[in-house]
Design a protein around this motif. Structure first.
Motif, mmCIF file in Angstrom:
data_model
loop_
_atom_site.group_PDB
_atom_site.id
_atom_site.type_symbol
_atom_site.label_atom_id
_atom_site.label_comp_id
_atom_site.label_asym_id
_atom_site.label_seq_id
_atom_site.Cartn_x
_atom_site.Cartn_y
_atom_site.Cartn_z
ATOM 1 N N UNK A 125 17.984 4.652 70.715
ATOM 2 C CA UNK A 125 18.446 5.517 69.655
ATOM 3 C C UNK A 125 17.928 6.936 69.724
ATOM 4 N N UNK A 126 17.152 7.268 70.742
ATOM 5 C CA UNK A 126 16.661 8.639 70.865
ATOM 6 C C UNK A 126 17.856 9.554 71.120
ATOM 7 N N UNK A 127 18.086 10.540 70.248
ATOM 8 C CA UNK A 127 19.327 11.314 70.333
ATOM 9 C C UNK A 127 19.422 12.175 71.579
ATOM 10 N N UNK A 194 16.310 3.642 63.064
ATOM 11 C CA UNK A 194 15.126 4.379 62.597
ATOM 12 C C UNK A 194 15.000 5.772 63.179
ATOM 13 N N UNK A 195 15.395 5.961 64.430
ATOM 14 C CA UNK A 195 15.202 7.275 65.049
ATOM 15 C C UNK A 195 16.221 8.279 64.533
ATOM 16 N N UNK A 196 17.498 7.916 64.546
ATOM 17 C CA UNK A 196 18.511 8.867 64.076
ATOM 18 C C UNK A 196 18.337 9.140 62.590
ATOM 19 N N UNK A 197 17.860 8.167 61.827
ATOM 20 C CA UNK A 197 17.592 8.407 60.410
ATOM 21 C C UNK A 197 16.523 9.486 60.236
ATOM 22 N N UNK A 198 15.462 9.411 61.024
ATOM 23 C CA UNK A 198 14.396 10.416 60.912
ATOM 24 C C UNK A 198 14.902 11.789 61.333
ATOM 25 N N UNK A 199 15.705 11.824 62.371
ATOM 26 C CA UNK A 199 16.223 13.111 62.839
ATOM 27 C C UNK A 199 17.129 13.733 61.782
ATOM 28 N N UNK A 200 17.974 12.934 61.160
ATOM 29 C CA UNK A 200 18.856 13.451 60.117
ATOM 30 C C UNK A 200 18.063 13.912 58.896
ATOM 31 N N UNK A 334 9.273 11.516 69.757
ATOM 32 C CA UNK A 334 8.112 11.268 68.899
ATOM 33 C C UNK A 334 8.459 10.330 67.750
ATOM 34 N N UNK A 335 9.663 10.464 67.213
ATOM 35 C CA UNK A 335 10.086 9.601 66.110
ATOM 36 C C UNK A 335 10.160 8.148 66.559
ATOM 37 N N UNK A 336 10.708 7.922 67.772
ATOM 38 C CA UNK A 336 10.775 6.536 68.243
ATOM 39 C C UNK A 336 9.375 5.981 68.505
ATOM 40 N N UNK A 337 8.508 6.753 69.115
ATOM 41 C CA UNK A 337 7.143 6.299 69.380
ATOM 42 C C UNK A 337 6.436 5.956 68.074
ATOM 43 N N UNK A 338 6.605 6.792 67.048
ATOM 44 C CA UNK A 338 5.986 6.519 65.754
ATOM 45 C C UNK A 338 6.518 5.223 65.153
ATOM 46 N N UNK A 339 7.826 5.020 65.236
ATOM 47 C CA UNK A 339 8.421 3.793 64.711
ATOM 48 C C UNK A 339 7.922 2.573 65.468
ATOM 49 N N UNK A 340 7.864 2.669 66.800
ATOM 50 C CA UNK A 340 7.382 1.541 67.601
ATOM 51 C C UNK A 340 5.943 1.205 67.259
ATOM 52 N N UNK A 341 5.127 2.214 67.049
ATOM 53 C CA UNK A 341 3.739 1.968 66.645
ATOM 54 C C UNK A 341 3.674 1.289 65.281
ATOM 55 N N UNK A 342 4.512 1.736 64.359
ATOM 56 C CA UNK A 342 4.545 1.129 63.028
ATOM 57 C C UNK A 342 4.898 -0.348 63.088
#
Length: 380
Positions: A125-127, A194-200, A334-342
């Motif tokens: 999902x990384x844009x 999760x990634x596209x949601x954070x980017x939006x 960074x958003x995907x890495x943060x989500x994966x860590x969570x």
């Protein structure tokens, strides 16, 4: 536990595998907890119960049905599929739980509906990173077959990986044209992943997470005024009746549909049937899934073009596309890495390296995007 009986026109929802044919009477000795056949020996026929979120007529259903048809054919009928209707056995957001607790044997749904289980898939999902569906499908298959942390995570979730393929390019559908990232500010938009949601959100949008089947009503009631979704939302879920402006911002592939067997169901199959499952899955991931998807997706353009309420289907100007891509290049990773860590994933940076290496390896995979072709031909 008591084995439930079935009558005509009633769906048999027994947990796990069910023995059929002349051996049924002797093989209905089920384990007390899971209902899985104790010993599916050589030559026995088994029935696998499907729980799916793939609506009939969608490209995702075409991929699913190809896999199921080939399983039955390659096994000479030893594998039979109880094809329950979409979301009749389990809702889209619960299908993984249905696999984990034994209500279903094969599950097909969007992994991003339960992202806590699937950080190894949400990497797709990384844009702006993935434009080639075949490269993504093959890379995710390789990772879940060969990269030990991803294999172990599926095992821990009680799942046997079959495939994950992109749902299609991200389109924005709205009441007014969305022509650049600036138009996302304060937009009330449905988005999944999760990634596209954070980017939006970083672009100022107000996000509501909804499954596909919930979205039409949400738009109709004014809960959201726009969607970020694949073209089947416009066509198969009928959002083209409510949203007249559709555009491709260049993000590319942003989410996947996934398919798994429960680990209990797979482990109960005899070695011959396990081999059949794995060989059919390999063929699916090496090209037939994307071929089936594209063949079904190509017909969506005609429906969209024929809808009088659709005013526009286009793509962002190159300058606007490149500006947003540059803005979110690092923040998306960074958003995907943060989500994966969570979600408890060890060393997500290492998996991201595996994923990016796979995309590079398969970057020349033969692929023509049916959605992008549709967008570019729409006005002609």
């Amino acid at each position: 536990m008591t084995t439930p009986t079935t009558t005509e026109n009633t769906t048999d929802t027994r947990r796990g595998l069910r023995v059929t044919g002349v051996l049924a009477a002797s093989a209905l000795a089920l384990t007390a907890c899971s209902g899985v056949v104790d010993d599916a020996g050589d030559g026995e026929a088994v029935t696998l119960t499907l729980a799916t979120a793939a609506t009939a007529g969608t490209p995702n259903a075409a991929v699913q049905d190809l896999f199921l048809d080939r399983l039955e054919e390659a096994s000479d009928g030893r594998i039979e599929i109880d094809r329950t209707a979409p979301e009749s056995l389990c809702e889209a957001t619960e299908i993984v739980e249905c696999l984990r607790d034994g209500r279903a044997d094969i599950g097909v749904t969007v992994p991003d509906y339960t992202p806590q289980y699937f950080p190894t898939l949400s990497v797709s999902g990384i844009p702006f990173q993935g434009q080639n569906s075949q490269a993504i499908t093959q890379t995710l298959y390789d990772i879940h077959r060969d990269y030990e942390p991803a294999v172990a995570r599926m095992d821990d979730q009680g799942l046997h990986y079959v495939s994950a393929w992109p749902v299609g390019r991200l389109l924005f559908g709205a009441q007014e044209p969305i022509e650049s990232a600036e138009d996302l500010n304060e937009l009330r938009i449905r988005a999944s992943g999760p990634t596209i949601q954070r980017i939006l959100q970083d672009s100022g949008a107000n996000i509501t997470a909804l499954s596909a089947s919930e979205t039409y009503e949400a738009v109709e009631r004014g809960i959201v005024d726009s969607v970020g979704a694949a073209v089947d939302f416009a066509v198969n879920y009928r959002l083209m009746e409510l949203l007249p402006y559709w555009t491709d911002p260049g993000v590319g592939q942003y989410s996947t549909f996934g398919m798994w067997l429960s680990k209990d169901a797979y482990d109960t199959l005899d070695p011959e049937l396990q081999t059949i499952v794995d060989e059919v899955a390999q063929d699916l991931n090496e090209g037939s899934a994307v071929d089936a998807f594209n063949e079904a997706a190509s017909g969506q353009c005609d429906e969209l073009a024929g809808e009088s309420r659709v005013e526009m289907l286009d793509e962002w100007d190159e300058a606007d596309r490149e500006a947003w891509a540059a803005e979110v290049e690092e923040s998306g990773r960074d958003a995907w890495i943060a989500t994966a860590n969570e979600h408890g994933m060890d060393d997500p940076e290492a998996l991201l390296e595996e994923y990016e290496a796979g995309l590079e390896q398969y970057q020349d995979a033969d692929y023509e995007d049916a959605t992008l072709t549709c967008v570019r031909n729409f006005a002609n």
